[in-house]
Design an enzyme around this catalytic site. Structure first.
Site, PDB file in Angstrom:
ATOM      1  N   GLU A  15       0.837  -1.212   0.000  1.00 47.03           N
ATOM      2  CA  GLU A  15       0.000   0.000   0.000  1.00 47.03           C
ATOM      3  C   GLU A  15       0.870   1.259   0.000  1.00 47.03           C
ATOM      4  O   GLU A  15       1.851   1.346   0.731  1.00 47.03           O
ATOM      5  CB  GLU A  15      -0.904  -0.006   1.238  1.00 47.03           C
ATOM      6  CG  GLU A  15      -1.818   1.205   1.297  1.00 47.03           C
ATOM      7  CD  GLU A  15      -2.898   1.068   2.351  1.00 47.03           C
ATOM      8  OE1 GLU A  15      -3.583   0.018   2.374  1.00 47.03           O
ATOM      9  OE2 GLU A  15      -3.042   2.007   3.153  1.00 47.03           O
ATOM     10  N   ALA A  49      -7.752  11.715   3.420  1.00 47.76           N
ATOM     11  CA  ALA A  49      -8.877  12.032   4.300  1.00 47.76           C
ATOM     12  C   ALA A  49      -9.688  13.175   3.686  1.00 47.76           C
ATOM     13  O   ALA A  49      -9.116  14.140   3.180  1.00 47.76           O
ATOM     14  CB  ALA A  49      -8.350  12.416   5.670  1.00 47.76           C
ATOM     15  N   HIS A  75      -8.091   3.236  -3.891  1.00 51.80           N
ATOM     16  CA  HIS A  75      -9.022   3.410  -2.773  1.00 51.80           C
ATOM     17  C   HIS A  75     -10.007   4.515  -3.130  1.00 51.80           C
ATOM     18  O   HIS A  75      -9.699   5.420  -3.912  1.00 51.80           O
ATOM     19  CB  HIS A  75      -8.281   3.835  -1.501  1.00 51.80           C
ATOM     20  CG  HIS A  75      -7.327   2.808  -0.965  1.00 51.80           C
ATOM     21  ND1 HIS A  75      -7.004   2.718   0.358  1.00 51.80           N
ATOM     22  CD2 HIS A  75      -6.630   1.819  -1.584  1.00 51.80           C
ATOM     23  CE1 HIS A  75      -6.145   1.727   0.549  1.00 51.80           C
ATOM     24  NE2 HIS A  75      -5.895   1.174  -0.624  1.00 51.80           N
ATOM     25  N   ASP A 107     -12.836   8.247   7.182  1.00 51.66           N
ATOM     26  CA  ASP A 107     -12.989   8.726   8.562  1.00 51.66           C
ATOM     27  C   ASP A 107     -13.741  10.046   8.573  1.00 51.66           C
ATOM     28  O   ASP A 107     -13.759  10.765   7.567  1.00 51.66           O
ATOM     29  CB  ASP A 107     -11.611   8.897   9.205  1.00 51.66           C
ATOM     30  CG  ASP A 107     -11.059   7.559   9.678  1.00 51.66           C
ATOM     31  OD1 ASP A 107     -11.864   6.754  10.190  1.00 51.66           O
ATOM     32  OD2 ASP A 107      -9.863   7.325   9.515  1.00 51.66           O
ATOM     33  N   ALA A 126     -19.864   2.234   3.794  1.00 54.37           N
ATOM     34  CA  ALA A 126     -19.083   1.642   2.703  1.00 54.37           C
ATOM     35  C   ALA A 126     -19.913   0.662   1.883  1.00 54.37           C
ATOM     36  O   ALA A 126     -19.730   0.544   0.669  1.00 54.37           O
ATOM     37  CB  ALA A 126     -17.843   0.944   3.274  1.00 54.37           C
ATOM     38  N   LYS A 166     -21.113  -6.321   3.427  1.00 53.67           N
ATOM     39  CA  LYS A 166     -20.280  -5.816   2.329  1.00 53.67           C
ATOM     40  C   LYS A 166     -20.004  -6.940   1.325  1.00 53.67           C
ATOM     41  O   LYS A 166     -20.014  -6.729   0.117  1.00 53.67           O
ATOM     42  CB  LYS A 166     -18.981  -5.202   2.879  1.00 53.67           C
ATOM     43  CG  LYS A 166     -19.232  -3.943   3.724  1.00 53.67           C
ATOM     44  CD  LYS A 166     -17.981  -3.094   3.934  1.00 53.67           C
ATOM     45  CE  LYS A 166     -17.353  -3.247   5.269  1.00 53.67           C
ATOM     46  NZ  LYS A 166     -16.336  -2.195   5.581  1.00 53.67           N
ATOM     47  N   GLN A 177      -7.086  -3.400   8.651  1.00 47.89           N
ATOM     48  CA  GLN A 177      -6.273  -2.426   9.377  1.00 47.89           C
ATOM     49  C   GLN A 177      -5.060  -3.188   9.924  1.00 47.89           C
ATOM     50  O   GLN A 177      -5.146  -4.397  10.163  1.00 47.89           O
ATOM     51  CB  GLN A 177      -7.139  -1.877  10.524  1.00 47.89           C
ATOM     52  CG  GLN A 177      -6.456  -0.909  11.447  1.00 47.89           C
ATOM     53  CD  GLN A 177      -6.023   0.338  10.720  1.00 47.89           C
ATOM     54  OE1 GLN A 177      -4.997   0.301  10.019  1.00 47.89           O
ATOM     55  NE2 GLN A 177      -6.761   1.403  10.846  1.00 47.89           N
TER      56      GLN A 177
HETATM   57  C1  LIG Z   1      -7.212  -1.456   4.363  1.00 47.95           C
HETATM   58  C2  LIG Z   1      -7.738  -0.081   4.707  1.00 47.95           C
HETATM   59  C3  LIG Z   1      -7.557   0.958   3.809  1.00 47.95           C
HETATM   60  C4  LIG Z   1      -8.041   2.242   4.102  1.00 47.95           C
HETATM   61  N1  LIG Z   1      -7.829   3.242   3.186  1.00 47.95           N
HETATM   62  C5  LIG Z   1      -8.321   4.472   3.421  1.00 47.95           C
HETATM   63  C6  LIG Z   1      -8.186   5.523   2.465  1.00 47.95           C
HETATM   64  O1  LIG Z   1      -7.595   5.330   1.409  1.00 47.95           O
HETATM   65  N2  LIG Z   1      -8.696   6.737   2.761  1.00 47.95           N
HETATM   66  C7  LIG Z   1      -9.364   6.975   3.928  1.00 47.95           C
HETATM   67  O2  LIG Z   1      -9.821   8.106   4.141  1.00 47.95           O
HETATM   68  N3  LIG Z   1      -9.535   6.014   4.855  1.00 47.95           N
HETATM   69  C8  LIG Z   1      -9.030   4.754   4.637  1.00 47.95           C
HETATM   70  N4  LIG Z   1      -9.203   3.771   5.568  1.00 47.95           N
HETATM   71  C9  LIG Z   1      -9.869   4.085   6.837  1.00 47.95           C
HETATM   72  C10 LIG Z   1     -11.399   3.865   6.784  1.00 47.95           C
HETATM   73  O3  LIG Z   1     -11.971   4.683   5.807  1.00 47.95           O
HETATM   74  C11 LIG Z   1     -11.953   4.208   8.157  1.00 47.95           C
HETATM   75  O4  LIG Z   1     -11.477   3.292   9.116  1.00 47.95           O
HETATM   76  C12 LIG Z   1     -13.451   4.379   8.282  1.00 47.95           C
HETATM   77  O5  LIG Z   1     -13.742   4.938   9.564  1.00 47.95           O
HETATM   78  C13 LIG Z   1     -14.247   3.087   8.148  1.00 47.95           C
HETATM   79  O6  LIG Z   1     -14.328   2.707   6.845  1.00 47.95           O
HETATM   80  P1  LIG Z   1     -15.162   1.413   6.391  1.00 47.95           P
HETATM   81  O7  LIG Z   1     -15.024   1.359   4.947  1.00 47.95           O
HETATM   82  O8  LIG Z   1     -14.831   0.243   7.206  1.00 47.95           O
HETATM   83  O9  LIG Z   1     -16.668   1.900   6.789  1.00 47.95           O
HETATM   84  P2  LIG Z   1     -18.013   1.123   7.050  1.00 47.95           P
HETATM   85  O10 LIG Z   1     -17.962  -0.280   6.571  1.00 47.95           O
HETATM   86  O11 LIG Z   1     -19.090   1.996   6.517  1.00 47.95           O
HETATM   87  O12 LIG Z   1     -18.074   1.080   8.637  1.00 47.95           O
HETATM   88  C14 LIG Z   1     -17.980   2.287   9.404  1.00 47.95           C
HETATM   89  C15 LIG Z   1     -18.642   2.084  10.752  1.00 47.95           C
HETATM   90  O13 LIG Z   1     -20.054   1.972  10.580  1.00 47.95           O
HETATM   91  C16 LIG Z   1     -20.522   0.699  11.023  1.00 47.95           C
HETATM   92  N5  LIG Z   1     -21.502   0.281   9.992  1.00 47.95           N
HETATM   93  C17 LIG Z   1     -21.234  -0.017   8.697  1.00 47.95           C
HETATM   94  N6  LIG Z   1     -22.380  -0.314   8.030  1.00 47.95           N
HETATM   95  C18 LIG Z   1     -23.385  -0.182   8.927  1.00 47.95           C
HETATM   96  C19 LIG Z   1     -24.796  -0.314   8.849  1.00 47.95           C
HETATM   97  N7  LIG Z   1     -25.399  -0.657   7.707  1.00 47.95           N
HETATM   98  N8  LIG Z   1     -25.531  -0.070   9.974  1.00 47.95           N
HETATM   99  C20 LIG Z   1     -24.912   0.279  11.136  1.00 47.95           C
HETATM  100  N9  LIG Z   1     -23.573   0.421  11.270  1.00 47.95           N
HETATM  101  C21 LIG Z   1     -22.811   0.208  10.181  1.00 47.95           C
HETATM  102  C22 LIG Z   1     -19.279  -0.189  11.085  1.00 47.95           C
HETATM  103  O14 LIG Z   1     -19.387  -1.244  12.053  1.00 47.95           O
HETATM  104  C23 LIG Z   1     -18.211   0.791  11.457  1.00 47.95           C
HETATM  105  O15 LIG Z   1     -18.220   1.043  12.852  1.00 47.95           O
HETATM  106  C24 LIG Z   1      -8.730   2.480   5.321  1.00 47.95           C
HETATM  107  C25 LIG Z   1      -8.900   1.426   6.231  1.00 47.95           C
HETATM  108  C26 LIG Z   1      -8.411   0.147   5.926  1.00 47.95           C
HETATM  109  C27 LIG Z   1      -8.597  -0.959   6.912  1.00 47.95           C
END
Ligand SMILES: Cc1cc2nc3c(=O)[nH]c(=O)nc-3n(C[C@H](O)[C@H](O)[C@H](O)COP(=O)(O)OP(=O)(O)OC[C@H]3O[C@@H](n4cnc5c(N)ncnc54)[C@H](O)[C@@H]3O)c2cc1C
Length: 289
Positions: A15, A49, A75, A107, A126, A166, A177
């Protein structure tokens, strides 16, 4: 990517993040060139971000696709963008020939730990982005996973269910992570298994190269850093070579446990440098695969 993973071949990936300066970009492409001979399954480029690096992410991912032999995964996040704006970025990826997207929520714009507010015309989770990307063409979509649970998730069970949703929406793999305890990863995979979900979850490895940096990252990500590992690193603090050597040893021990336990590959957080990743790769015997 989905087909590659379905073939059962382990996936090894690196990455990168889009740098802010020309010198940073030169450093990034030095690392890309140094890692290219390792023939990773894919390399991924983060999306800053708040969407702050949108144009740079698109440009760098395109440059990797056009100028190297590597398969780039771009991403994409939902932060600060309407559905129409997200669609437009997906269109730019498609125009650049990029068919692999890591679909993330992102985030909260005010920083991790603050309340997440979707754009009024945007996407909330997501899973909605997975659906959108899949609806717009022949994309292979990956998602994020959190062995220690996402900081906002109520508990590990709820977070595992999110991952199942998902997968049901069309995600073909997840990347985690970074974390430092193999048991956290295996617990997540067991939970998915119990829910009947066979999504390949590629563990993220962060070879530590700097003690201060890891403390900052652990604070930001909430990852637990075992005392025993901290003690090994603190014993060599002030000796940059020693810290890298111990950081690589720790990553290799974890990576080996994960592969021995059936992980479908490893994803290395490179921080745009190649040395620690190359050393860990070689010590794991992956360079000669
Ligand atoms: C491998 C990796 C790469 C990353 N790359 C980037 C990047 O390029 N840019 C960046 O800005 N960030 C990045 N991140 C960080 C990530 O965007 C954050 O951690 C963010 O807060 C969560 O993203 P997610 O896609 O898991 O969100 P989601 O899957 O939407 O989850 C977010 C929160 O909402 C909850 N949730 C999800 N769906 C529901 C639902 N339907 N109902 C109720 N609760 C729900 C989940 O349990 C979680 O607590 C990355 C993280 C990882 C692990």
């Amino acid at each position: 990517m989905g087909a590659l993973l379905a073939s059962g071949r382990p996936s090894y990936s690196f990455e990168f993040f889009p740098p802010k300066t020309d010198e940073g970009e030169r450093q990034l492409f030095r690392a890309v060139r140094e890692l290219e001979p390792l023939q990773p399954t894919f390399v991924s480029v983060t999306y800053g971000a708040g969407g702050s690096t949108r144009d740079r992410t698109v440009r760098i991912t395109r440059r990797i696709a056009e100028d190297t032999t590597l398969l780039p995964v771009a991403h994409l996040t939902c932060v600060g963008a309407s559905r129409a704006e997200v669609r437009s970025v997906i269109g730019q990826y498609a125009d650049a020939g990029i068919r692999n997207v890591l679909a993330l929520r992102g985030d909260p714009p005010a920083g991790a730990g603050t309340e997440w507010q979707p754009h009024p015309e945007g996407l909330r989770y997501a899973v909605e982005l997975v659906e959108l990307v899949r609806s717009l063409g022949d994309f292979s979509v990956g998602v994020a996973a959190f062995p220690e649970k996402h900081p906002e998730a109520v508990d590990l069970a709820a977070d595992a269910e999110v991952l199942v949703r998902k997968a049901d929406a069309g995600a073909e793999y997840a990347v985690t992570q970074f974390f430092f305890r193999a048991e956290d990863y295996f617990r997540l995979v067991d939970r998915l298994d119990a829910l009947g979900c066979r999504l390949p979850v590629i563990p993220g490895l962060m070879p530590v190269t700097n003690v201060a940096q890891i403390q900052r990252m652990v604070q930001l990500s909430g990852a637990a850093f075992p005392d025993e590992l901290a003690a090994r690193l603190h014993a060599v603090d002030g000796d940059p070579e020693g810290v890298r050597r111990v950081g690589v040893e720790i990553a290799v021990e974890l990576g080996q446990r994960l592969l021995d336990g059936g992980a479908p590959g490893l994803h290395f957080y490179t921080l745009n440098r190649s040395t620690a990743t190359r050393e860990a790769y070689a010590a794991l015997g992956l360079a000669s695969r």
